[in-house]
Every structure is written in structure tokens, then in C-alpha cells.
Design a protein around this motif. Structure first.
Motif, PDB file in Angstrom:
ATOM      1  N   PHE A  41       0.635  -1.375   0.096  1.00 32.93           N
ATOM      2  CA  PHE A  41      -0.068   0.008  -0.014  1.00 32.93           C
ATOM      3  C   PHE A  41       0.757   1.210   0.254  1.00 32.93           C
ATOM      4  CE2 PHE A  41       0.296   0.404   4.939  1.00 32.93           C
ATOM      5  CZ  PHE A  41       0.687  -0.907   4.966  1.00 32.93           C
ATOM      6  N   ALA A  42       2.223   1.223  -0.466  1.00 34.63           N
ATOM      7  CA  ALA A  42       2.888   2.169  -0.562  1.00 34.63           C
ATOM      8  C   ALA A  42       2.691   3.148  -1.914  1.00 34.63           C
ATOM      9  CB  ALA A  42       4.480   1.835  -0.535  1.00 34.63           C
ATOM     10  N   ALA A  43       2.915   4.419  -1.905  1.00 30.48           N
ATOM     11  CA  ALA A  43       2.693   5.209  -2.982  1.00 30.48           C
ATOM     12  C   ALA A  43       3.989   4.959  -4.155  1.00 30.48           C
ATOM     13  CB  ALA A  43       2.672   6.687  -2.614  1.00 30.48           C
ATOM     14  N   ALA A  44       3.747   5.203  -5.399  1.00 30.62           N
ATOM     15  CA  ALA A  44       4.851   4.839  -6.203  1.00 30.62           C
ATOM     16  C   ALA A  44       5.829   5.958  -5.889  1.00 30.62           C
ATOM     17  CB  ALA A  44       4.424   5.081  -7.718  1.00 30.62           C
ATOM     18  N   ALA A  45       7.245   5.580  -6.120  1.00 32.86           N
ATOM     19  CA  ALA A  45       8.354   6.545  -5.833  1.00 32.86           C
ATOM     20  C   ALA A  45       8.247   7.781  -6.650  1.00 32.86           C
ATOM     21  CB  ALA A  45       9.723   5.749  -6.099  1.00 32.86           C
ATOM     22  N   GLY A  51       6.390  17.962  -1.784  1.00 31.15           N
ATOM     23  CA  GLY A  51       5.779  18.973  -2.232  1.00 31.15           C
ATOM     24  C   GLY A  51       4.296  18.728  -1.825  1.00 31.15           C
ATOM     25  N   LEU A  52       3.534  17.673  -1.669  1.00 27.75           N
ATOM     26  CA  LEU A  52       2.296  17.681  -1.332  1.00 27.75           C
ATOM     27  C   LEU A  52       2.015  17.875   0.147  1.00 27.75           C
ATOM     28  CD1 LEU A  52       1.335  14.364  -3.317  1.00 27.75           C
ATOM     29  CD2 LEU A  52       0.099  16.298  -3.299  1.00 27.75           C
ATOM     30  N   GLN A  53       3.256  17.371   0.973  1.00 23.34           N
ATOM     31  CA  GLN A  53       3.087  17.657   2.410  1.00 23.34           C
ATOM     32  C   GLN A  53       3.208  19.173   2.686  1.00 23.34           C
ATOM     33  OE1 GLN A  53       6.412  15.705   4.282  1.00 23.34           O
ATOM     34  NE2 GLN A  53       5.375  16.207   6.583  1.00 23.34           N
ATOM     35  N   THR A  54       4.290  19.959   1.932  1.00 21.71           N
ATOM     36  CA  THR A  54       4.091  21.323   2.152  1.00 21.71           C
ATOM     37  C   THR A  54       2.908  22.072   1.717  1.00 21.71           C
ATOM     38  OG1 THR A  54       6.521  21.229   1.487  1.00 21.71           O
ATOM     39  CG2 THR A  54       5.648  23.294   1.352  1.00 21.71           C
ATOM     40  N   ILE A 153     -10.413   6.460  -0.834  1.00 20.57           N
ATOM     41  CA  ILE A 153      -9.098   6.282  -0.728  1.00 20.57           C
ATOM     42  C   ILE A 153      -8.398   7.402   0.012  1.00 20.57           C
ATOM     43  CG2 ILE A 153      -7.122   6.313  -2.164  1.00 20.57           C
ATOM     44  CD1 ILE A 153      -8.616   4.019  -2.642  1.00 20.57           C
ATOM     45  N   ALA A 154      -7.606   7.256   1.020  1.00 19.51           N
ATOM     46  CA  ALA A 154      -6.899   8.233   1.799  1.00 19.51           C
ATOM     47  C   ALA A 154      -5.271   7.897   1.440  1.00 19.51           C
ATOM     48  CB  ALA A 154      -7.045   7.850   3.301  1.00 19.51           C
ATOM     49  N   ALA A 155      -4.559   8.982   1.477  1.00 18.72           N
ATOM     50  CA  ALA A 155      -3.122   9.176   1.291  1.00 18.72           C
ATOM     51  C   ALA A 155      -2.563   9.784   2.521  1.00 18.72           C
ATOM     52  CB  ALA A 155      -2.615   9.859   0.321  1.00 18.72           C
ATOM     53  N   VAL A 156      -1.822   8.795   3.318  1.00 21.59           N
ATOM     54  CA  VAL A 156      -1.080   9.417   4.411  1.00 21.59           C
ATOM     55  C   VAL A 156       0.453   9.674   4.404  1.00 21.59           C
ATOM     56  CG1 VAL A 156      -0.574   8.739   6.895  1.00 21.59           C
ATOM     57  CG2 VAL A 156      -2.873   8.248   5.800  1.00 21.59           C
ATOM     58  N   ILE A 157       0.904  10.688   4.633  1.00 27.92           N
ATOM     59  CA  ILE A 157       2.432  11.089   4.626  1.00 27.92           C
ATOM     60  C   ILE A 157       2.834  11.048   6.170  1.00 27.92           C
ATOM     61  CG2 ILE A 157       4.155  12.551   3.937  1.00 27.92           C
ATOM     62  CD1 ILE A 157       2.119  13.925   2.080  1.00 27.92           C
ATOM     63  N   CYS A 158       3.563   9.871   6.348  1.00 32.54           N
ATOM     64  CA  CYS A 158       4.168   9.878   7.765  1.00 32.54           C
ATOM     65  C   CYS A 158       5.467   9.498   7.614  1.00 32.54           C
ATOM     66  CB  CYS A 158       3.562   8.812   8.576  1.00 32.54           C
ATOM     67  SG  CYS A 158       3.303   7.330   7.823  1.00 32.54           S
ATOM     68  N   ASN A 159       6.547  10.137   8.518  1.00 30.42           N
ATOM     69  CA  ASN A 159       8.002   9.759   8.490  1.00 30.42           C
ATOM     70  C   ASN A 159       8.556   9.659   6.894  1.00 30.42           C
ATOM     71  OD1 ASN A 159       9.624   8.573  10.424  1.00 30.42           O
ATOM     72  ND2 ASN A 159       8.642   6.514  10.698  1.00 30.42           N
ATOM     73  N   GLY A 160       8.268  10.919   6.289  1.00 31.69           N
ATOM     74  CA  GLY A 160       8.665  11.257   4.854  1.00 31.69           C
ATOM     75  C   GLY A 160       8.063  10.160   3.837  1.00 31.69           C
ATOM     76  N   LYS A 161       7.217   9.204   4.140  1.00 37.23           N
ATOM     77  CA  LYS A 161       6.450   8.315   3.179  1.00 37.23           C
ATOM     78  C   LYS A 161       5.255   8.181   2.896  1.00 37.23           C
ATOM     79  CE  LYS A 161      10.208   4.688   3.957  1.00 37.23           C
ATOM     80  NZ  LYS A 161      10.472   3.393   4.004  1.00 37.23           N
ATOM     81  N   MET A 162       4.740   8.014   1.901  1.00 38.33           N
ATOM     82  CA  MET A 162       3.224   7.954   1.793  1.00 38.33           C
ATOM     83  C   MET A 162       2.535   6.584   1.543  1.00 38.33           C
ATOM     84  SD  MET A 162       1.191   9.811  -1.518  1.00 38.33           S
ATOM     85  CE  MET A 162       1.050  11.391  -0.818  1.00 38.33           C
ATOM     86  N   CYS A 189       3.727   3.213   9.180  1.00 40.30           N
ATOM     87  CA  CYS A 189       4.395   4.464   9.505  1.00 40.30           C
ATOM     88  C   CYS A 189       5.387   4.676  10.362  1.00 40.30           C
ATOM     89  CB  CYS A 189       3.098   5.425  10.028  1.00 40.30           C
ATOM     90  SG  CYS A 189       1.972   6.032   8.727  1.00 40.30           S
ATOM     91  N   PHE A 190       5.147   4.071  11.481  1.00 37.54           N
ATOM     92  CA  PHE A 190       6.044   4.242  12.723  1.00 37.54           C
ATOM     93  C   PHE A 190       6.663   2.752  13.015  1.00 37.54           C
ATOM     94  CE2 PHE A 190       3.390   7.812  12.717  1.00 37.54           C
ATOM     95  CZ  PHE A 190       4.297   8.836  12.233  1.00 37.54           C
ATOM     96  N   PRO A 191       7.272   2.082  12.274  1.00 29.32           N
ATOM     97  CA  PRO A 191       7.665   0.726  12.514  1.00 29.32           C
ATOM     98  C   PRO A 191       8.652   0.399  13.792  1.00 29.32           C
ATOM     99  CG  PRO A 191       9.059   1.339  10.869  1.00 29.32           C
ATOM    100  CD  PRO A 191       8.052   2.622  10.898  1.00 29.32           C
ATOM    101  N   ASN A 192       9.352   1.394  14.208  1.00 25.33           N
ATOM    102  CA  ASN A 192      10.330   1.248  15.349  1.00 25.33           C
ATOM    103  C   ASN A 192       9.722   1.567  16.685  1.00 25.33           C
ATOM    104  OD1 ASN A 192      12.225   0.396  13.416  1.00 25.33           O
ATOM    105  ND2 ASN A 192      12.797   2.693  13.222  1.00 25.33           N
ATOM    106  N   ASP A 193       8.344   2.098  16.648  1.00 23.34           N
ATOM    107  CA  ASP A 193       7.909   2.407  18.122  1.00 23.34           C
ATOM    108  C   ASP A 193       6.760   1.559  18.993  1.00 23.34           C
ATOM    109  OD1 ASP A 193       9.092   4.635  17.242  1.00 23.34           O
ATOM    110  OD2 ASP A 193       7.771   5.831  16.612  1.00 23.34           O
TER     111      ASP A 193
END
Ligand code: NAG
Length: 358
Positions: A41-45, A51-54, A153-162, A189-193
């Protein structure tokens, strides 16, 4: 050697799933640590994530009933749902920036840290371990049912990834809170937490983009009451909607200019071995002019000439990665780059194999 064999087996299973269009049997992935890998479920590179986050951070139009605290704590930060992008004919969306609490409502309501969970979600009884879903305050949903009919559909930007998900549930706390996603989404989104029902990501630095209207709804051919059954549909709809939004925002593929050509000849080679930083192997491109040196634009990605294409665009050899799950097919993530041959660096303790500094 045993580890190597196991991993290859896992990869070939994932590859078969891909060959079938990542159609899955939901229950196979319905476990706390055995959910669908991020690449499902990752966005294409090639998506312009930064830019979207900004752009989302600059959104300012406020519809009715749009502001909610991010937690039940006293003096919690407030987050507002913005409607700046609602009028686009393609890629219309709401956006907000908030924290990420973990929701396990639906059939996995007994997840760790979730004593008061409910066994239903708004449009079914989703599996929070298998479905990347997001949650919206019930009051906002009730006021906007014409825009949000559920499973949008939702797109989530977390940790620099979508990552892509669906609108799966609504929050009915008192007061209602915002910034919430399923176990799978939060832990991807936060695999180490080690997030759980009672331990969310508290910083309000996650961007939520929620597409509106009938064309943004994940169809029943890709979803049942409990599970996403075809992740390819989720990803292709997500990439299409996000690309439409990005192009409406003027964030589409960059146009090559003569200035770039000059830069190519005057810049020194960067440490990554390419003379035009940001346009090296793996960078997004719309034509060969967007790529440094001898790289060509293949499938929207700057690639070495003659490089093999692969079944997951943007995640082929040379693409950047943080784990094997970020790489297509049989490729492995070696030193942050998807690579074909991982023989030298494979051992029982990943990251500590031959060839790595200790
Ligand atoms: C899964 O979705 C993809 C993309 O929408 C589609 O091409 C494929 O046929 C679907 N697979 C099945 C088995 O429905």
C-alpha cells in the motif's frame, strides 16, 4: 544459509502474490505482526511526497465542524480539516495534519492496549491488522456524507513516506478527536515504536489526504466487510488520485530547462556518483532530460540504460529503500538501494553481515 533460504521463500511468496495483482486472502494477513507488507500500500516512488506535504501544511480553507483536539488530554493540540482542494474535478480531497492514534475497532478490537474497542467499523467490521484505514470525527462525517460515503481512498504522509488506505471508521469520543489510523497503518508508518491501542504517535506531524466523491471509493471488487482483497486496486487508485491532485497543485513532473542542462555539465559528481543531485538513479522523471549523466527515464524513474524494468514501478533496481519490502520482485535492499545480488551481505543478522563496518 538457512536464513537466506527462508527470506527467498518469503520473497517468492510475495512475488506470486504480486503476479496475481496482489489479490490476497484477508485472513492470511490478519495478525498483529503478520499484516500486509508496506509495499502493498505504498505510493509509487515518483509521487512528489514532500511537495504535497508542504501544500497540505499551507491549506487554509475551513469548512463547518472542522476543528478537533488530537487527544483527550487537557490542552491537547487542535487540528483542522481543510477544504482548499475540494473543487478539483479529479483528485478532489480534504487534508489535515495531526498525530496518529491507533484504532483497532472491527474484528481485531482485542488488540493490545484496546480494552474498550468495538467490534464494528462504520461500513463493516474491518480487520485493523490487515486494512490500512484512517478515522475521521463522526460529527464531520455526518455533516459531509455527500463527499464521504465510506471506503474513500486516503493518502497518509508519515515519516517522509506516503501510504494509501481507506476511510474506515469514525471517532465518537467525547470530545471527538482527530488523527487516528488502524493498527496496520500506524505500525507501518512508525515501525520502530511498537505502537498499540494505548500508545500512539503523539507528534502532530502526520499529513492526511482524504479523497472525496464517488470516484474515490474503493470498490467492492477490492474489499469486503472485513478485508482489503486486492491491494493493486488500492495502490493504482491511490497513485491516480494523488497524481491528479499533484498536477492540480502544479507539482507534476518537472519540465526540463536549459538551466538544468548547464548544471549537468558544471556540477561536480556527488557522493552518490551522479553529477546532478536529485536527478540520479531512482529519481522521478518525465523524460531523459530530467535525469543526470547517461541515465534514461524508464517508467517515470531515472535508470541506467538497459536497466531491467520490474513489476513494481519505482521500486526496481537502483531505487532507494529502507527494507526488502520496499523493493520489487526478488530484489533486496542493500545499503539503502534495491539491488539484484545480495549474496555478499546476507547472513543471519541483517545489517551486520560481511562487508558491513562494525
Ligand atoms: C486487482 O486489481 C488490479 C488493479 O485494479 C486489476 O488489474 C486486477 O485484475 C485485480 N485482480 C483481481 C483478481 O480482481
Amino acid at each position: 544459509m538457512v536464513m537466506k533460504f527462508t527470506r527467498n521463500l518469503a520473497l517468492s511468496v510475495a512475488f506470486s502474490a504480486f503476479a496475481l495483482g496482489q489479490q490476497v486472502n484477508g485472513p492470511d494477513y490478519d495478525s498483529p505482526t503478520g499484516g500486509p507488507p508496506a509495499k502493498f500500500f505504498a505510493a509509487a516512488a515518483s509521487i512528489p511526497v514532500a511537495g504535497l506535504q508542504t501544500a497540505a501544511a499551507k491549506a487554509s480553507k475551513v469548512p463547518d465542524l472542522a476543528t478537533y483536539p488530537v487527544s483527550l488530554e487537557k490542552n491537547a493540540v487542535k487540528s483542522t480539516i481543510h477544504s482548499d482542494w475540494l473543487s478539483f474535478s479529479e483528485g478532489a480531497a480534504l487534508s489535515w495534519v495531526a498525530d496518529m492514534d491507533v484504532d483497532c475497532d472491527g474484528i481485531d478490537y482485542k488488540c493490545v492496549g484496546n480494552p474498550d474497542g468495538q467490534d464494528q467499523t462504520n461500513w463493516g467490521a474491518l480487520a485493523a491488522y490487515e486494512v490500512p484505514f484512517i478515522v475521521i470525527p463522526q460529527k464531520f462525517l455526518s455533516a459531509n456524507e455527500n463527499l464521504l460515503s465510506g471506503n474513500n481512498i486516503a493518502a497518509v504522509i508519515c515519516n517522509g513516506k506516503m501510504y494509501y488506505g481507506i476511510l474506515g471508521d469514525a471517532n465518537g469520543d467525547s470530545p471527538q478527536v482527530t488523527g487516528e489510523a488502524s493498527w496496520l497503518m500506524a505500525r507501518t508508518c512508525f515501525p520502530n515504536d511498537d505502537l498499540n491501542g494505548n500508545k500512539g504517535h503523539t507528534a502532530a506531524d502526520v499529513t492526511y489526504i482524504l479523497f472525496t466523491g464517488k470516484n474515490s471509493v474503493l470498490p467492492s471488487s477490492a474489499l469486503n466487510e472485513n478485508y482489503i482483497t486486492n491491494f493493486s486496486t488500492l495502490r493504482s487508485m491511490g497513485d491516480k488520485l494523488v497524481n491528479a491532485l499533484a498536477s492540480n497543485l502544479g507539482l507534476g513532473g518537472s519540465t526540463p530547462t536549459t538551466t538544468s542542462a548547464t548544471m549537468t555539465t558544471t556540477s561536480k559528481p556527488s557522493p552518490t556518483g551522479c553529477s546532478w543531485p536529485g536527478h540520479c538513479q531512482g529519481a522521478a522523471c518525465s523524460s531523459g532530460d530530467d535525469c543526470a549523466d547517461d541515465l534514461v527515464c524508464t517508467g517515470g524513474i531515472c535508470s541506467a540504460e538497459g536497466a531491467q524494468t520490474c513489476s513494481w514501478e519505482g521500486h526496481c533496481e537502483g531505487a532507494s529503500c529502507s527494507s526488502h519490502d520496499d523493493c520489487s520482485d526478488e530484489l533486496a535492499c542493500v545499503s539503502g538501494v534495491c539491488s539484484a545480488d545480495d549474496t555478499e551481505t546476507t547472513c543471519s543478522w541483517e545489517g551486520h553481515c560481511a562487508g558491513r563496518s562494525t
